[in-house]
Design a protein around this motif. Structure first.
Motif, PDB file in Angstrom:
ATOM      1  N   GLN A 579       6.613 -28.554  -8.275  1.00 30.33           N
ATOM      2  CA  GLN A 579       7.811 -29.068  -7.597  1.00 30.33           C
ATOM      3  C   GLN A 579       8.958 -29.060  -8.596  1.00 30.33           C
ATOM      4  O   GLN A 579       9.002 -29.876  -9.518  1.00 30.33           O
ATOM      5  N   VAL A 580       9.838 -28.094  -8.458  1.00 29.99           N
ATOM      6  CA  VAL A 580      11.006 -28.005  -9.337  1.00 29.99           C
ATOM      7  C   VAL A 580      12.272 -27.998  -8.495  1.00 29.99           C
ATOM      8  O   VAL A 580      12.462 -27.138  -7.653  1.00 29.99           O
ATOM      9  N   PRO A 674       7.358 -17.403 -10.250  1.00 31.60           N
ATOM     10  CA  PRO A 674       6.301 -16.402 -10.048  1.00 31.60           C
ATOM     11  C   PRO A 674       4.896 -16.906 -10.398  1.00 31.60           C
ATOM     12  O   PRO A 674       3.917 -16.247 -10.076  1.00 31.60           O
ATOM     13  N   ALA A 675       4.802 -18.076 -11.043  1.00 32.23           N
ATOM     14  CA  ALA A 675       3.497 -18.580 -11.487  1.00 32.23           C
ATOM     15  C   ALA A 675       2.899 -19.618 -10.540  1.00 32.23           C
ATOM     16  O   ALA A 675       1.894 -20.228 -10.857  1.00 32.23           O
ATOM     17  N   SER A 676       3.492 -19.813  -9.382  1.00 34.00           N
ATOM     18  CA  SER A 676       2.975 -20.913  -8.566  1.00 34.00           C
ATOM     19  C   SER A 676       1.922 -20.455  -7.570  1.00 34.00           C
ATOM     20  O   SER A 676       1.971 -19.346  -7.038  1.00 34.00           O
ATOM     21  N   ASP A 677       0.953 -21.322  -7.355  1.00 39.75           N
ATOM     22  CA  ASP A 677       0.020 -21.118  -6.248  1.00 39.75           C
ATOM     23  C   ASP A 677       0.539 -21.855  -5.029  1.00 39.75           C
ATOM     24  O   ASP A 677       0.581 -21.322  -3.941  1.00 39.75           O
ATOM     25  N   ILE A 678       0.928 -23.113  -5.272  1.00 38.05           N
ATOM     26  CA  ILE A 678       1.529 -23.859  -4.171  1.00 38.05           C
ATOM     27  C   ILE A 678       2.754 -24.601  -4.701  1.00 38.05           C
ATOM     28  O   ILE A 678       2.764 -25.083  -5.825  1.00 38.05           O
ATOM     29  N   SER A 679       3.802 -24.653  -3.890  1.00 42.01           N
ATOM     30  CA  SER A 679       4.984 -25.411  -4.297  1.00 42.01           C
ATOM     31  C   SER A 679       5.291 -26.457  -3.238  1.00 42.01           C
ATOM     32  O   SER A 679       4.904 -26.316  -2.082  1.00 42.01           O
ATOM     33  N   GLU A 680       5.966 -27.509  -3.686  1.00 43.84           N
ATOM     34  CA  GLU A 680       6.165 -28.680  -2.830  1.00 43.84           C
ATOM     35  C   GLU A 680       7.619 -28.775  -2.343  1.00 43.84           C
ATOM     36  O   GLU A 680       8.554 -28.810  -3.143  1.00 43.84           O
ATOM     37  N   HIS A 681       7.792 -28.823  -1.020  1.00 41.84           N
ATOM     38  CA  HIS A 681       9.117 -28.945  -0.383  1.00 41.84           C
ATOM     39  C   HIS A 681       8.963 -30.044   0.660  1.00 41.84           C
ATOM     40  O   HIS A 681       8.813 -29.768   1.845  1.00 41.84           O
ATOM     41  N   ILE A 682       8.973 -31.282   0.177  1.00 41.74           N
ATOM     42  CA  ILE A 682       8.386 -32.409   0.908  1.00 41.74           C
ATOM     43  C   ILE A 682       9.408 -33.490   1.244  1.00 41.74           C
ATOM     44  O   ILE A 682       9.067 -34.658   1.367  1.00 41.74           O
ATOM     45  N   SER A 683      10.665 -33.080   1.433  1.00 43.30           N
ATOM     46  CA  SER A 683      11.736 -34.012   1.793  1.00 43.30           C
ATOM     47  C   SER A 683      11.431 -34.751   3.096  1.00 43.30           C
ATOM     48  O   SER A 683      10.738 -34.226   3.972  1.00 43.30           O
ATOM     49  N   SER A 693      14.650 -22.723  -2.802  1.00 41.79           N
ATOM     50  CA  SER A 693      13.535 -22.380  -3.692  1.00 41.79           C
ATOM     51  C   SER A 693      12.266 -22.158  -2.875  1.00 41.79           C
ATOM     52  O   SER A 693      11.406 -21.371  -3.258  1.00 41.79           O
ATOM     53  N   ASN A 694      12.163 -22.820  -1.728  1.00 45.48           N
ATOM     54  CA  ASN A 694      11.021 -22.566  -0.838  1.00 45.48           C
ATOM     55  C   ASN A 694      10.896 -21.062  -0.556  1.00 45.48           C
ATOM     56  O   ASN A 694       9.801 -20.492  -0.605  1.00 45.48           O
ATOM     57  N   MET A 695      12.048 -20.407  -0.312  1.00 47.47           N
ATOM     58  CA  MET A 695      12.045 -18.960  -0.044  1.00 47.47           C
ATOM     59  C   MET A 695      11.598 -18.174  -1.278  1.00 47.47           C
ATOM     60  O   MET A 695      10.831 -17.214  -1.190  1.00 47.47           O
ATOM     61  N   LYS A 696      12.079 -18.601  -2.456  1.00 49.15           N
ATOM     62  CA  LYS A 696      11.752 -17.892  -3.691  1.00 49.15           C
ATOM     63  C   LYS A 696      10.256 -17.966  -3.987  1.00 49.15           C
ATOM     64  O   LYS A 696       9.641 -16.978  -4.394  1.00 49.15           O
ATOM     65  N   ILE A 704       3.181 -22.802   0.402  1.00 49.32           N
ATOM     66  CA  ILE A 704       4.011 -24.002   0.429  1.00 49.32           C
ATOM     67  C   ILE A 704       3.256 -25.168   1.050  1.00 49.32           C
ATOM     68  O   ILE A 704       2.539 -24.989   2.037  1.00 49.32           O
ATOM     69  N   ILE A 705       3.411 -26.340   0.457  1.00 53.08           N
ATOM     70  CA  ILE A 705       3.094 -27.574   1.180  1.00 53.08           C
ATOM     71  C   ILE A 705       4.445 -28.218   1.473  1.00 53.08           C
ATOM     72  O   ILE A 705       5.276 -28.367   0.574  1.00 53.08           O
ATOM     73  N   GLY A 706       4.672 -28.547   2.731  1.00 51.73           N
ATOM     74  CA  GLY A 706       6.015 -29.033   3.042  1.00 51.73           C
ATOM     75  C   GLY A 706       6.101 -29.780   4.353  1.00 51.73           C
ATOM     76  O   GLY A 706       5.169 -29.793   5.166  1.00 51.73           O
ATOM     77  N   THR A 707       7.260 -30.400   4.523  1.00 52.07           N
ATOM     78  CA  THR A 707       7.544 -31.109   5.764  1.00 52.07           C
ATOM     79  C   THR A 707       8.274 -30.187   6.734  1.00 52.07           C
ATOM     80  O   THR A 707       8.756 -29.112   6.345  1.00 52.07           O
ATOM     81  N   CYS A 708       8.383 -30.619   7.975  1.00 48.75           N
ATOM     82  CA  CYS A 708       9.135 -29.848   8.969  1.00 48.75           C
ATOM     83  C   CYS A 708      10.606 -30.115   8.745  1.00 48.75           C
ATOM     84  O   CYS A 708      11.231 -30.905   9.455  1.00 48.75           O
ATOM     85  N   ASP A 709      11.160 -29.483   7.739  1.00 52.87           N
ATOM     86  CA  ASP A 709      12.539 -29.754   7.348  1.00 52.87           C
ATOM     87  C   ASP A 709      13.213 -28.469   6.872  1.00 52.87           C
ATOM     88  O   ASP A 709      12.549 -27.570   6.337  1.00 52.87           O
TER      89      ASP A 709
END
Ligand code: NTF
Length: 855
Positions: A579-580, A674-683, A693-696, A704-709
């Motif tokens: 999560q960055v 480029p090194a991520s397996d899963i990224s967090e977009h959890i607003s 960054s979710n797109m990147k 992605i693990i994320g919310t419906c946002d």
């Protein structure tokens, strides 16, 4: 035209004009020349910094030629231009990008289509001279004139506008200090100033382009000879705006656009000699410093408005200089004012440049002598406004007394705009008395405030949000009344995008190469929908193997970075969970770290046998907290303290590592993403306007693990819901949940309760340090719904663990996802702006069309 070279002499010019590098020899020759002459050094005194400087200057020379030609062509062809006004441009490094764009022409002349372009002339050339291209690129200081997503979006847009041959200029401020550098000391964020202008080969000072900018003073109204009411803004002080230009090369085109950044300077030159000679040295220096302060520093807040006078000064300074420039250019065309909006489209990146609306009205009225209605028709056809947030604390408001003092004439014009607007509302809705108060540009508070978003809506012909959900939300919540007044067609959606040049090809060259080998070359970098060709390889054994190897290599690279910067060893085979982004309560890094603590407690409670079944994980965080945002700083502190407990716990070992990466910025993102397996977009649902960054992350083969946002919703639509881990409450339920927290009973999620107990026990250091963080959730209404979403979050993380165990299936998911990401190119996004908001056409350079890339 008077300054042009006469026809008979032009052949000599053409003979010596620079072109792209034809061979590596040519490039090497230029690098050596710059080392020896421009830098006045030699092969006995040439370190990596000097090699960076010389390589940049060599590429710069080629860029400038294209840039000049593009600007000439745009001027002669007299077509409509776009002006993108943004207080932030988060550019990152330029050399790699310049090499990709200039280097391409090399590639074109060679018969076979090269896969890694920069490995042609430039990389080989540098290695012959004794340098590794990767090390040289690393020497460059990021241009970090932005906070986060909004500023990086502006940078991606510049890349796309140039690549699509759209005549466009960016306008911004040349901050002497970009976003601060973040150091972590004993787990706390420390801010260090980012002085980045020591050596910047990418900017060109235009000491001949200087604009006087007025502040303060008063307005004198009188009747002229013809009996017309005239307003004159007099007195106050003058500050000079000096232009600095940055070339923006397009990909696979000669087109090179311009980014013009304004720098402030005292009007009196160095300092006031009068005062100096009369012994008042200090105050003469003070005047100069006060002027220079305007463009000195970027305000470091993301999604927050602080209403400081210096910020308003920055905004007016930048807007007034830019409009002066735009109007001057238009006047050279000798067209009628009524044609202004056929020649000029101005896009407002958030409300920060809203004063441009008022300034253009002032120029047309007070300086050009147009009538109000005539002027206003022109103004409101020229501007488009992009909204980037619904957070109330981020919506700009300026106090009327402050405005009155700094920009007295502008305040009058705002009142007049408001008067005519409210009269229109009253005519349309005569019975709705409180509508007027609700939509008034002036808020009747103590003190009164100017609502900048309302002004931007009233003064623009289109208003857009940045993802579908967000564009719907602004229509149904914060701007609801305006939809009723202006009709729904004024409001539209343009979903954000990212440039695949930087965020795939440059950041992940091996993946780009592998993709190119399957989809018929690098054409996908121009038409990202070509990625869908990849889908047929989602089950191809050989392809998957290479794909997985590249991901592993990228993780090894990040693991090395982690080792050198934090001293912690992480296992590249573990699941990298990243999560960055800027630290913010609405982005919920606190939920992530509470989840990590929950995982830690679970591991601790397991037997050795049970532990063997677990999927090892590395939880990686990065991001800056605004210097005055105490809660965000507390979150960083907690992450670091959890890391220092977990990372040395022998029971845990490789099963869990917690990393906080210092000073997250664009160039680090290019290594991390480029090194991520899963990224967090959890607003919290409904709070993140889009996210980019979710797109990147997905484009680079991560899930992605994320919310419906925000854009998560459209990413799901494109890649399929089997390829994303969604969880949590929906935006439509947020209001009711918040109400229930405040007026009903609010029971903590039991797992979260256990996490809080552990924090309170002092397991992660002095519990007092974190009491506000816990208290916000337990006692103060849990505004961001951390407790409501926690269970769903933990369960979904368990699904991630399970899914990751099946590496084969996981890889297929990532390939399918990448194949379906074509929609999120900023090229698609810019084409939508061009068609539905700007009404501009590309201007294709004359000698173009020889590209090996197609399209
Ligand atoms: C940001 N807004 C949003 O928070 C992000 O979700 C979005 O991706 C970017 O804009 C780009 O559209 C802001 O930074 C601001 F200033 F509007 F608060």
């Amino acid at each position: 035209v008077e300054a042009s070279i006469p026809e008979p002499q032009r052949a000599a010019w053409k003979k010596f004009q620079a072109h792209g590098f034809k061979s590596k020899d040519e490039f090497e020759k230029e690098v050596v020349r710059h080392v020896e002459t421009t830098l006045a050094r030699s092969m006995f005194n040439c370190d990596e910094t000097a090699a960076y400087a010389a390589a940049s200057l060599a590429f710069r020379d080629r860029l400038i030629t294209q840039w000049n030609r593009t600007q000439q062509r745009q001027t002669f062809s007299d077509t409509k231009r776009v002006y993108y006004l943004s207080l932030e441009f988060l550019m990152g490094r330029a050399l790699d990008n310049a090499m990709l764009n200039v280097g391409l022409k090399n590639a074109r002349t060679s018969s076979s289509l090269p896969l890694i372009l920069k490995l042609t002339a430039s990389a080989e050339g540098l290695s012959e001279l004794g340098f590794r291209i990767e090390d040289i690129i690393e020497q460059e200081h990021d241009a970090a004139l932005g906070n986060g997503g909004l500023g990086r979006l502006a940078a991606c847009f510049l890349d796309s506008m140039a690549s699509l041959n759209i005549p466009a200029w960016g306008y911004g401020l040349r901050y002497r200090y970009g976003i601060f550098k973040q150091e972590i000391v004993d787990g706390y964020q420390v801010e260090v100033p980012d002085y980045w202008l020591d050596f910047n080969p990418w900017e060109f000072p235009r000491h001949d382009i200087v604009v006087d900018i007025q502040f303060y003073g008063h307005v004198r109204k009188y009747q002229d000879e013809a009996g017309k009411q005239v307003a004159l803004w007099e007195g106050g002080e003058i500050v000079k705006a000096v232009a600095y230009d940055v070339p923006i090369p397009g990909f696979d085109t000669q087109a090179t656009n311009n980014l013009r950044l304004w720098s402030s300077k005292a009007a009196s030159g160095e300092f006031d000699f009068q005062k100096f000679n009369s012994g008042d040295y200090e105050s003469s220096v003070a005047d100069q410093q006060r002027a220079e302060t305007i463009s000195a520093v970027l305000y470091p807040n993301d999604n927050l408005d602080r209403g400081k006078e210096l910020r308003l000064k920055q905004q007016y300074f930048w807007v007034a200089a830019s409009l002066y420039d735009i109007v001057r250019r238009f006047k050279k065309s000798k067209r009628a004012w009524s044609e202004f909006s056929d020649q000029v489209a101005i896009q407002l990146n958030d409300t920060h440049p809203t004063l441009a609306i008022v300034e253009l009205q002032r120029i047309l009225l007070d300086q050009e002598g147009l009538e109000w209605d005539e002027a206003w028709t022109i103004v409101s056809k020229t501007f488009g406004y992009t909204n980037h947030t619904v957070l109330p604390e981020a919506l700009e408001k300026w106090s009327v007394p402050l405005f009155q003092n700094l920009l007295p004439r502008h305040l009058q014009i705002i009142y007049e705009i408001n008067l005519y607007f409210l009269q229109l509302v009253e005519r349309k809705f005569p019975k709705e008395r409180d509508l007027l108060g609700r939509v008034s540009i002036i808020e009747e508070s103590q003190p009164k405030m100017v609502r900048m978003a309302y002004l931007a809506i009233v003064g623009s012909h289109k208003v857009n949000g940045v993802a579908e959900l967000h564009s719907d939300l602004i229509k149904t919540t914060i701007f609801k009344d305006f939809v009723k007044i202006f009709g729904p067609d004024k409001f539209t959606n343009v979903t954000n995008g990212i440039t695949p040049r930087r965020w795939l090809h440059q950041a992940n060259p091996r993946l780009s190469e592998l993709i190119a080998s399957k989809v018929g070359g690098l054409g996908f970098l121009k038409d990202l929908t070509l990625l869908n060709e990849l889908e047929k390889y989602a089950d191809d054994k050989e392809f998957k193997k290479e794909w997985a190897e590249i991901k592993y290599a990228n993780k090894v690279k990040l693991a090395k970075h982690i080792k050198t910067t934090t001293g912690v060893t992480v296992n590249p085979s573990a699941l990298f969970d990243i999560q960055v982004k800027r630290i913010h309560e609405y982005k919920r890094q606190q939920m992530n770290i509470f989840g990590v603590i929950h995982r830690y407690l679970t591991i601790k409670s397991m037997t050795a046998e049970e532990r063997k079944k677990l999927a090892p994980r590395v939880s990686i965080f990065g991001g800056k907290a605004a210097p005055g945002y105490w809660m965000a700083k507390t979150i960083i502190h907690l992450i670091n303290n959890v890391g220092s407990v977990v990372n040395k716990d022998k029971d845990v070992g490789d099963l869990l590592k917690v990393i906080f990466l210092e000073d997250y910025n664009v160039s680090k993102a290019e290594v991390i993403i480029p090194a991520s397996d899963i990224s967090e977009h959890i607003s919290t649902a409904g709070t993140e306007a889009s996210g980019t960054s979710n797109m990147k992350f997905v484009l680079n083969g991560g899930l992605i693990i994320g919310t419906c946002d925000g854009a998560n919703i459209e990413i799901t639509r494109e890649i399929g819901e089997n390829n994303i881990f969604l969880f949590g409450n929906l935006a439509e339920d947020v209001e009711d949940l918040r109400h229930a927290h405040n007026y009903g009973s609010h029971a903590m999620d039991p797992d979260l309760g256990k996490v809080f107990e552990e924090i309170k026990k002092g397991t992660f250091g002095d519990a007092g340090a974190f009491s506000a963080l816990v208290g916000a959730i337990e006692d103060h209404g849990d505004y961001y719904l951390v407790s409501d979403d926690f269970h769903s979050y933990i369960q979904t993380q368990a699904l991630v663990d399970e899914a990751y165990k099946d590496q084969d299936e996981w890889t297929s998911k990532t390939i399918t996802s990448v194949a379906r990401m074509g929609f999120f190119s900023s090229d698609r996004c810019i084409n939508e702006y061009a068609e539905s908001i700007w009404n501009v056409e590309p201007l294709v350079p004359e000698d173009e069309g020889t590209s090996g890339l197609g399209k």
